[in-house]
Motif scaffolding. Structure first.
Motif, mmCIF file in Angstrom:
data_model
loop_
_atom_site.group_PDB
_atom_site.id
_atom_site.type_symbol
_atom_site.label_atom_id
_atom_site.label_comp_id
_atom_site.label_asym_id
_atom_site.label_seq_id
_atom_site.Cartn_x
_atom_site.Cartn_y
_atom_site.Cartn_z
ATOM 1 N N THR A 1 0.852 -1.195 0.000
ATOM 2 C CA THR A 1 0.000 0.000 0.000
ATOM 3 C C THR A 1 0.886 1.244 0.000
ATOM 4 O OG1 THR A 1 -0.118 0.262 2.392
ATOM 5 C CG2 THR A 1 -1.745 -1.200 1.383
ATOM 6 N N LYS B 1 0.980 3.546 2.202
ATOM 7 C CA LYS B 1 1.228 4.143 3.524
ATOM 8 C C LYS B 1 2.732 4.291 3.762
ATOM 9 C CE LYS B 1 -2.810 3.176 6.250
ATOM 10 N NZ LYS B 1 -3.392 2.322 7.248
ATOM 11 N N LYS B 2 3.119 5.380 4.386
ATOM 12 C CA LYS B 2 4.549 5.661 4.606
ATOM 13 C C LYS B 2 4.986 5.190 5.993
ATOM 14 C CE LYS B 2 5.183 8.030 0.759
ATOM 15 N NZ LYS B 2 4.879 7.028 -0.203
ATOM 16 N N GLU C 1 2.246 -1.858 10.111
ATOM 17 C CA GLU C 1 2.014 -0.592 10.807
ATOM 18 C C GLU C 1 2.221 -0.883 12.301
ATOM 19 O OE1 GLU C 1 0.131 1.842 13.316
ATOM 20 O OE2 GLU C 1 -1.125 0.136 12.767
ATOM 21 N N GLU D 1 0.568 -3.872 5.745
ATOM 22 C CA GLU D 1 0.488 -2.840 4.711
ATOM 23 C C GLU D 1 1.273 -3.219 3.463
ATOM 24 O OE1 GLU D 1 -1.494 -0.370 4.801
ATOM 25 O OE2 GLU D 1 -2.148 -0.629 6.885
#
Ligand SMILES: Cc1cc2nc3c(=O)[nH]c(=O)nc-3n(C[C@H](O)[C@H](O)[C@H](O)COP(=O)(O)OP(=O)(O)OC[C@H]3O[C@@H](n4cnc5c(N)ncnc54)[C@H](O)[C@@H]3O)c2cc1C
Length: 450
Positions: free
Chosen positions: A349, A351-352, A384, A391
């Protein structure tokens, strides 16, 4: 005469158009599918299936090479190239028959050999104007052809023409640095060609670094020149082979064949009146509706990612919306793979700042004999840290694609590493992901409780 049923015209019988047609016909709609080439589209005829066919042979040679290095086999058998191509085409025809029968038995009326086009909502099949209550444009994509002098010479192929080749090229130059270029380079090198890969940027530059390292290992005996532009393609002095001129460190290559593997572009020239993007991609909303009411589009013609499962899913979304079942396309969790000596698959994904853990793939079916050469593959997860939600996942090894497909689905459904506490795996297997998730769960629990 009053038509009792709604008539829907679908342009293109590739994965997107075919699945959409079946969905609509199964729901009782009158569906006319127009296909000017072969059913199954690029996936069956020029893409996924022929790449699978040749990769299976390439991997077999690769495995025999490992056994030979260990002294288990004396030699690696040579490949009968023309027989391989002949048998591959026969199997493709068999699959086409199955797809044709399946589509027709769902009630779809297929018109082969004619091109469809759109002028806004008006559909033409060849020159005949056809009445339709709704249309799905699923005309797919075409190979991108870079503007290079000599690119149209005989001996220069695209994935759409490559499989007509009669004998194995002794020297093959591949232009491109993405997944398609890497897969063809691996295949032809394993089959015995001397392969050079010339890429405008870094090869596989958008792939996770661990997977890229494994991929580059598989391409070790391919001559790679990155950050290089091709200036021209011509005949060499004696007119017997092609000569490729570049602006890189190696300015000239001689080759028996050149393969353009520089990606795909939407095939939308015949779709008049629809709003399109800069590459010709048909603009759709997340219901797969185009800018023209009652005209939908799905698959490669709406732009990347150019993947069969995405085309199919978009076809279902378009069909359901035509049927009055509201449905949206969700592109956040799309698993992808590169097929080299093993399946390198990933779904990450956007997401950072996620934590990641990676381990070598376990020894198991298909990797036991790879232990000495440290080529058992890889399992990697992105997590995460607060809630443990997964993720991202990367896998390399036999079954890597399957594992990543199911993991992408679990990610879509918000699974966390803690859910894996209850997971009971198959043993022996080459799945390193479930063990890694259990380990990550323990570590996070300790960390979050201290
Ligand atoms: C070399 C290669 C390898 C690939 N490997 C993979 C892979 O491993 N995994 C993966 O998921 N995807 C892969 N792909 C991509 C995959 O093939 C495509 O994403 C998929 O086929 C798209 O389906 P589609 O229905 O949108 O279009 P297409 O498959 O392109 O089908 C479109 C169809 O429309 C027909 N058509 C076009 N214009 C007209 C017209 N005017 N009238 C009537 N018919 C028309 C064409 O003949 C074609 O049959 C690969 C592609 C290539 C080229």
């Amino acid at each position: 005469m009053v038509r009792e049923k709604t008539m829907i015209v679908v342009l293109g019988g590739g994965p997107g158009g075919r699945i959409a047609s079946i969905r609509l016909a199964s729901a009782g709609k009158e569906v006319r599918l127009i296909e000017h080439g072969g059913i199954g589209g690029q996936c069956l005829n020029f893409g996924c299936m022929p790449v699978c066919a040749l990769n299976d042979v390439a991997r077999t040679i690769h495995s025999v090479g490992i056994f030979q290095q260990l002294g288990l086999f004396d030699s690696t058998p040579p490949v009968n190239f023309s027989k391989m191509m002949e048998e591959m085409h026969a199997i493709q025809s068999k699959i086409a028959c199955v797809l044709d029968a399946e589509t027709k038995s769902a009630g779809v009326d297929i018109t082969y050999g004619k091109s469809g086009r759109l002028d806004g909502k008006t559909v033409f099949v060849a020159d005949e104007k056809v009445e339709a209550d709704a249309v799905i444009a699923a005309t797919g994509s075409l190979p991108y052809i870079p503007d290079i002098p000599g690119i149209d010479l005989p001996g220069v192929y695209t994935p759409h023409t490559l499989f007509q080749i009669k004998s194995m090229p002794e020297r093959l130059v591949i232009i491109g640095g993405g997944v398609m270029a890497a897969e063809f380079a691996y295949i032809f090198r394993a089959l015995g060609s001397e392969v050079s890969l010339i890429a405008r940027t870094t090869v596989l530059k958008n792939i996770d670094k661990h997977l890229r390292t494994l991929a580059m290992k598989d391409l070790l005996s391919v001559h790679i020149q990155e950050n290089t532009r091709i200036r021209s393609i011509g005949w060499n002095d004696r007119g017997k082979s092609l000569q490729i001129t570049t602006d890189g460190k190696i300015p000239h290559y001689d080759a028996d064949a050149v393969l353009i593997a520089t990606g795909l572009v939407p095939n939308s020239a015949m779709l008049g009146g629809l709003k399109k993007g800069p590459e010709g991609e048909v603009i759709v909303d997340d219901h797969m509706r185009t800018s023209v009411p009652s005209v939908y589009a799905c698959g490669d013609v709406v732009g990347p990612p150019y993947l069969t499962p995405v085309a199919r899913h978009q076809g279902i979304v378009a069909a359901d919306n035509i049927l009055g079942i509201p449905r949206k396309m969700d592109c956040r969790f799309i698993p992808q793979s590169i097929n080299l000596s093993q399946e390198l698959a990933f779904c990450i994904t956007e997401k950072k700042n996620m934590g990641s853990l990676a381990i070598p793939g376990p020894a198991g079916p298909g990797t036991f004999w790879s232990v000495p050469s440290n080529t058992t593959g890889l399992a990697k997860i992105f997590v995460e840290p607060e809630h443990g939600s997964i993720e991202g996942v990367c896998t390399a090894g036999p079954g890597g694609g399957l594992i990543t497909g199911y993991m992408a689905f679990l990610m879509q459904h918000h699974f966390s590493v803690h859910d894996f506490e209850e997971f009971i795996e198959i043993h022996p297997s080459t799945d390193g992901v479930s063990g890694l998730a259990k380990y990550a769960s323990e570590r996070l629990k300790k960390r979050n409780s201290s």
